[in-house]
Design an enzyme around this catalytic site. Structure first.
Site, PDB file in Angstrom:
ATOM      1  N   ASN A 103       0.791  -1.242   0.000  1.00 15.31           N
ATOM      2  CA  ASN A 103       0.000   0.000   0.000  1.00 15.31           C
ATOM      3  C   ASN A 103       0.822   1.291   0.000  1.00 15.31           C
ATOM      4  OD1 ASN A 103      -2.379  -1.450  -0.003  1.00 15.31           O
ATOM      5  ND2 ASN A 103      -2.610  -1.415   2.235  1.00 15.31           N
ATOM      6  N   HIS A 202      -6.181  -5.124 -14.197  1.00 15.27           N
ATOM      7  CA  HIS A 202      -4.980  -4.439 -14.689  1.00 15.27           C
ATOM      8  C   HIS A 202      -5.133  -4.007 -16.142  1.00 15.27           C
ATOM      9  CE1 HIS A 202      -2.363  -6.395 -11.275  1.00 15.27           C
ATOM     10  NE2 HIS A 202      -3.237  -5.525 -10.822  1.00 15.27           N
ATOM     11  N   ASP A 262     -11.312  -3.076 -20.848  1.00 14.43           N
ATOM     12  CA  ASP A 262     -11.589  -3.984 -21.963  1.00 14.43           C
ATOM     13  C   ASP A 262     -10.746  -5.242 -21.779  1.00 14.43           C
ATOM     14  OD1 ASP A 262      -9.000  -3.236 -22.533  1.00 14.43           O
ATOM     15  OD2 ASP A 262      -9.533  -1.947 -24.213  1.00 14.43           O
TER      16      ASP A 262
END
Ligand code: HEM
Ligand SMILES: *[C@@H]1O[C@H](CO)[C@@H](O)[C@H](O)[C@H]1NC(C)=O
Ligand SMILES: *[C@@H]1O[C@H](CO)[C@@H](O)[C@H](O)[C@H]1NC(C)=O
Length: 337
Positions: A103, A202, A262
């Site tokens: 993080n 991703h 996509d």
């Protein structure tokens, strides 16, 4: 007879007061089965609309915010379940998860969640949990980026604890082996299909140089770049990700369509142009995941449908439900006093 009447009147008065309570249609509180998409229908009917409009404004201002908000749901759910533990700042006995290896200098979007929370506290005080806000924001972000929509089960409550060690250990690292990553998913009740579909996140967002540098220079300790990384793509990446320095330089996770949700992420993997080692390993380290990568690269609809299903599954990881566990935070950054 009179007993029946009494019950009936109790029932009626419950109905009359119903708008001031949040309740789920099912009462079991052992797992995600107790969450319900209708949880706020009566007690905060505008909740979903409010979340959506603030997310939309934030994403219009900065496209990457969709990716950042989507990732927060993942980093929340993998540590003690989807309980907004990630949102807590350090204070008192709480050591914030924001400082963990996955993080630190990386997760973002907390200001947007703060905005949503304060708007919801105005509309219906002490009603909508931060954990549910994160789940809704992840869905809305996906849709805004062009991805699939899904109905979000609701009714999660917020933790009164955070776990820095959980954050370090339970969230997969980009240079973990395929087996380690799969094990970390399995521990959450997620399988091969979920791993491949959710990694499709991703298709949007950025990574820092430090998250993939090892692949460019010394992947396995022999001074050679990762041989599952396309050589010309690697050369291009090395220009802005030197051996040392430039740790925070940003790169698109999907260089083809960096802000569009996509299936080009999977097409990139087939061309050995996945950015992270964890991404490329889905194609090269297991027959099962390789087949899925090929299917999603070919069939965008199949990917989108599976992504939505796997997001619901991830969102069901050990929620706090009922009335005795957790709380509804007034401020997502701190537990109620
Ligand atoms: C399979 C194991 C996974 C690994 C090893 C991994 C690792 C990473 C790393 C290293 C980054 C870049 C962080 C940085 O350099 O600052 C990143 C970004 C991102 N990850 Fe993952 N991730 C995984 C799975 C997931 C899942 C399951 C989701 C969502 C469901 C997700 C969503 C994202 C998004 C959207 C970004 C971009 C965030 C931004 O631009 O702010 N990742 N991930
Ligand atoms: C993974 O990366 C971390 C941080 O850069 C490093 O400390 C660790 O040694 C790497 N692990 C492996 C197996 O290469
Ligand atoms: C590559 O890494 C190994 C061990 O991690 C180290 O011993 C070696 O010196 C490194 N080679 C280069 C060229 O950096």
């Amino acid at each position: 007879m009179s007993n029946q009447f009494t019950r009936f009147f109790i029932f009626l008065s419950l109905l009359a007061f119903a708008p001031s309570f949040c309740f789920s249609s099912k009462s079991s509180s052992t797992n995600g089965g107790s969450l319900s998409p209708h949880f706020y229908d009566h007690c905060c009917p505008k909740a979903q609309e409010i979340v959506k409009s603030i997310v939309a404004k934030a994403v219009a201002k900065e496209a990457r915010m969709a990716a950042s908000l989507l990732r927060l749901h993942f980093h929340d759910c993998f540590v003690q379940g989807c309980d907004a533990s990630l949102l807590l700042d350090s204070s008192g006995s709480i050591v914030s998860e924001k400082g963990s290896n996955p993080n630190r200098n990386s997760v973002r979007g907390f200001n947007v969640l703060d905005q949503i929370k304060s708007a919801l506290e105005k509309e219906c005080p002490h009603t909508v949990s931060c954990a549910d806000i994160v789940a809704l924001a992840a869905r809305d972000s996906t849709v805004l980026a062009g991805g699939p929509s899904w109905v979000v089960p609701l009714g999660r409550r917020d933790s009164r604890t955070a776990s820095l060690s959980g954050s370090n250990n339970d969230i997969p690292a980009p240079n973990n082996t395929f087996q380690t990553i799969l094990t970390k998913f399995r521990r959450q009740g997620l399988n091969h299909v979920d791993l491949v579909a959710l990694s499709g996140s991703h298709t949007i967002g950025n990574s820092r140089c430090t998250s993939f540098r090892q692949r460019l220079y010394n992947q396995s300790g022999n001074g050679q770049p990762d041989n599952t990384l396309d050589a010309s793509y690697a050369a291009q990446l090395r220009r802005r990700c030197p051996r040392s320095g430039g740790d925070q330089n940003l790169f698109f996770l999907d260089f083809v369509s960096p802000t569009k949700f996509d299936n080009s992420y999977y097409k990139n993997l087939l061309a050995f142009k996945g950015l992270l080692s964890s991404d490329q390993s889905l194609l090269t380290k297991s027959q099962t995941t390789m087949k899925l990568v090929k299917q999603y690269a070919e069939n965008s609809k199949l990917f989108m449908e599976q992504f939505a299903q796997s997001m619901v599954k991830m969102g069901n990881i050990s929620p706090l439900t009922g009335t005795s566990r957790g709380e509804i935070r007034k401020n997502c950054r701190k537990i109620n006093s």
